[in-house]
Motif scaffolding. Structure first.
Motif, PDB file in Angstrom:
ATOM      1  N   SER A  27       0.858  -1.190   0.000  1.00 59.84           N
ATOM      2  CA  SER A  27       0.000   0.000   0.000  1.00 59.84           C
ATOM      3  C   SER A  27       0.892   1.237   0.000  1.00 59.84           C
ATOM      4  N   ASN A  29       0.044   4.148   0.910  1.00 59.03           N
ATOM      5  CA  ASN A  29      -0.188   4.880   2.169  1.00 59.03           C
ATOM      6  C   ASN A  29       0.648   4.288   3.299  1.00 59.03           C
ATOM      7  N   LYS A  54      -2.150  -4.686  -1.170  1.00 61.68           N
ATOM      8  CA  LYS A  54      -3.022  -4.492  -0.010  1.00 61.68           C
ATOM      9  C   LYS A  54      -3.508  -3.053   0.041  1.00 61.68           C
ATOM     10  N   ARG A  56      -5.735   0.076   0.584  1.00 60.76           N
ATOM     11  CA  ARG A  56      -6.724   0.243   1.651  1.00 60.76           C
ATOM     12  C   ARG A  56      -7.631   1.421   1.408  1.00 60.76           C
ATOM     13  N   GLY A  57      -8.876   1.276   1.882  1.00 57.79           N
ATOM     14  CA  GLY A  57      -9.798   2.402   1.942  1.00 57.79           C
ATOM     15  C   GLY A  57      -9.939   2.810   3.397  1.00 57.79           C
ATOM     16  N   ARG A  61     -10.968  -0.943   4.784  1.00 57.27           N
ATOM     17  CA  ARG A  61     -11.649  -1.633   3.681  1.00 57.27           C
ATOM     18  C   ARG A  61     -10.647  -1.881   2.571  1.00 57.27           C
ATOM     19  N   LYS A  62     -10.940  -2.863   1.760  1.00 57.00           N
ATOM     20  CA  LYS A  62     -10.017  -3.202   0.669  1.00 57.00           C
ATOM     21  C   LYS A  62     -10.193  -2.206  -0.486  1.00 57.00           C
ATOM     22  N   PHE A  64      -9.258  -1.988  -4.363  1.00 63.18           N
ATOM     23  CA  PHE A  64      -8.840  -2.786  -5.503  1.00 63.18           C
ATOM     24  C   PHE A  64      -7.876  -1.959  -6.372  1.00 63.18           C
ATOM     25  N   TRP A  71      -2.279   4.946  -8.441  1.00 64.98           N
ATOM     26  CA  TRP A  71      -2.294   4.709  -6.991  1.00 64.98           C
ATOM     27  C   TRP A  71      -1.083   5.403  -6.397  1.00 64.98           C
ATOM     28  N   PHE A  72      -1.318   6.462  -5.655  1.00 67.83           N
ATOM     29  CA  PHE A  72      -0.168   7.158  -5.053  1.00 67.83           C
ATOM     30  C   PHE A  72      -0.530   7.821  -3.729  1.00 67.83           C
ATOM     31  N   ASN A 114     -14.956  11.709   0.684  1.00 62.95           N
ATOM     32  CA  ASN A 114     -13.696  11.420  -0.009  1.00 62.95           C
ATOM     33  C   ASN A 114     -13.855  10.732  -1.354  1.00 62.95           C
ATOM     34  N   ASP A 115     -15.029  10.811  -1.952  1.00 60.38           N
ATOM     35  CA  ASP A 115     -15.214  10.114  -3.229  1.00 60.38           C
ATOM     36  C   ASP A 115     -15.281  11.091  -4.402  1.00 60.38           C
ATOM     37  N   VAL A 126     -10.061   9.069  -1.845  1.00 61.87           N
ATOM     38  CA  VAL A 126      -8.939   9.688  -1.125  1.00 61.87           C
ATOM     39  C   VAL A 126      -8.895   9.088   0.277  1.00 61.87           C
ATOM     40  N   LEU A 127      -7.710   8.733   0.724  1.00 55.61           N
ATOM     41  CA  LEU A 127      -7.545   8.234   2.089  1.00 55.61           C
ATOM     42  C   LEU A 127      -6.503   9.099   2.795  1.00 55.61           C
ATOM     43  N   ALA A 160     -18.873   1.320  -9.151  1.00 57.81           N
ATOM     44  CA  ALA A 160     -17.605   1.964  -9.514  1.00 57.81           C
ATOM     45  C   ALA A 160     -17.436   2.018 -11.023  1.00 57.81           C
TER      46      ALA A 160
END
Ligand code: BT5
Length: 255
Positions: A27, A29, A54, A56-57, A61-62, A64, A71-72, A114-115, A126-127, A160
């Motif tokens: 991940s 993050n 892996k 994460r939300g 939460r997973k 994908f 993904w950054f 965050n969506d 966004v996390l 999605a």
């Protein structure tokens, strides 16, 4: 495996001056938090990976994260009161919407908290995670996931989408990445200059939630109300049974 960090030519002042690239990672993050804890990295450093094993939300939460997506995570050390941390998520969501509009010429909307949605389907999330000590922010990690050219699993087909699916053509992920980073950089500098109202306005310009009836799913309750706006720290203002209420977390369903 990590590729050595890279000095970029994306012409930003803080965000993305230093980028660490991976082909695969658990991940971004998690990796960013590990690096930030050591406190040795430049403000605005970005960790980017082609895939996450892996991802994460929120609430573990997973997320994908197959090849073809973006993904950054960004490590920042903002001089900000912790209760304004939500503004970072808001600025980031606005940057995603503006980046997608600039590069892909496609409109999207922010759904609190965050969506980012296209046609009611989630295209990005966004996390934001933070570490504060004695009431002071030590660092923040802002994770961004955008479905660009990637496939989505069957179970997410209803909820999605990807940019490729929406515009029916392949997108150059790297260019979209740079466009999003440029807006993030601009908005981050606006934020640390204390221009919170500008962040709120940019956010409001990209949401269509105001006036909508929503359901708020909290730990063990569901409430229904009408969205009236957001407060100065990013809390959602909702009228519930005629009473103005500030929602600080939870999952929102737009009715
Ligand atoms: C989020 O959580 O929307 C935050 C997602 C942040 C992902 C980025 S990727 C880079 C960085 N590194 C990480 O490990 N994470 C960040 P939340 O609001 O809790 O939404 C999670 C829910 O979205 C899941 O429970 C699924 O229902 C759904 N979901 C999972 N993967 C998805 C995807 N690729 N696209 C759209 N929805 C997805």
């Amino acid at each position: 495996m990590a590729v050595p960090s890279e000095k970029t030519n994306i012409h930003t002042k803080i965000i993305g001056k230093n980028i660490i690239r991976y082909s695969s990672i658990e991940s971004t993050n998690a990796a960013a938090k590990e690096i930030a804890q050591k406190g040795t990295v430049q403000d605005g450093t970005v960790i980017l990976s082609k895939t996450q094993t892996k991802g994460r939300g929120r609430k573990d939460r997973k997320w994908f994260s197959p090849e073809g997506g973006l993904w950054f995570s960004v490590i920042i050390y903002p001089d900000l009161e912790p209760d304004r941390a939500m503004l970072v998520t808001m600025a980031t969501s606005a940057a995603i919407v503006e980046g997608i509009l600039r590069y892909c010429n496609k409109e999207s909307q922010i759904k609190w908290p965050n969506d980012v949605l296209i046609d009611k389907k989630k295209v990005a999330g966004v996390l934001t995670e933070l570490h504060a000590e004695k009431g002071r922010l030590e660092y923040m990690v802002v994770g961004v996931g955008v479905n660009v050219n990637n496939r989505l699993p069957e179970e997410l087909h209803e909820t999605a989408t990807s940019i490729k699916r929406e515009i029916d053509s392949e997108i150059e992920t790297e260019s979209l990445f740079k466009n999003i980073l440029r807006v993030m950089d601009e908005l981050y500098r606006t934020l640390i200059a204390g221009e919170y109202e500008e962040i709120r306005e940019r956010w409001l310009a990209h949401t269509n939630m105001i006036g909508k009836k929503i359901k708020i799913h909290e730990f063990d309750s569901v409430r229904t109300g009408v969205v009236k706006g957001i407060d100065k720290s990013g809390g959602l203002l909702v009228d519930i049974d005629g009473k103005r209420t500030v929602i600080l977390s939870g999952d929102i369903e737009i009715l």
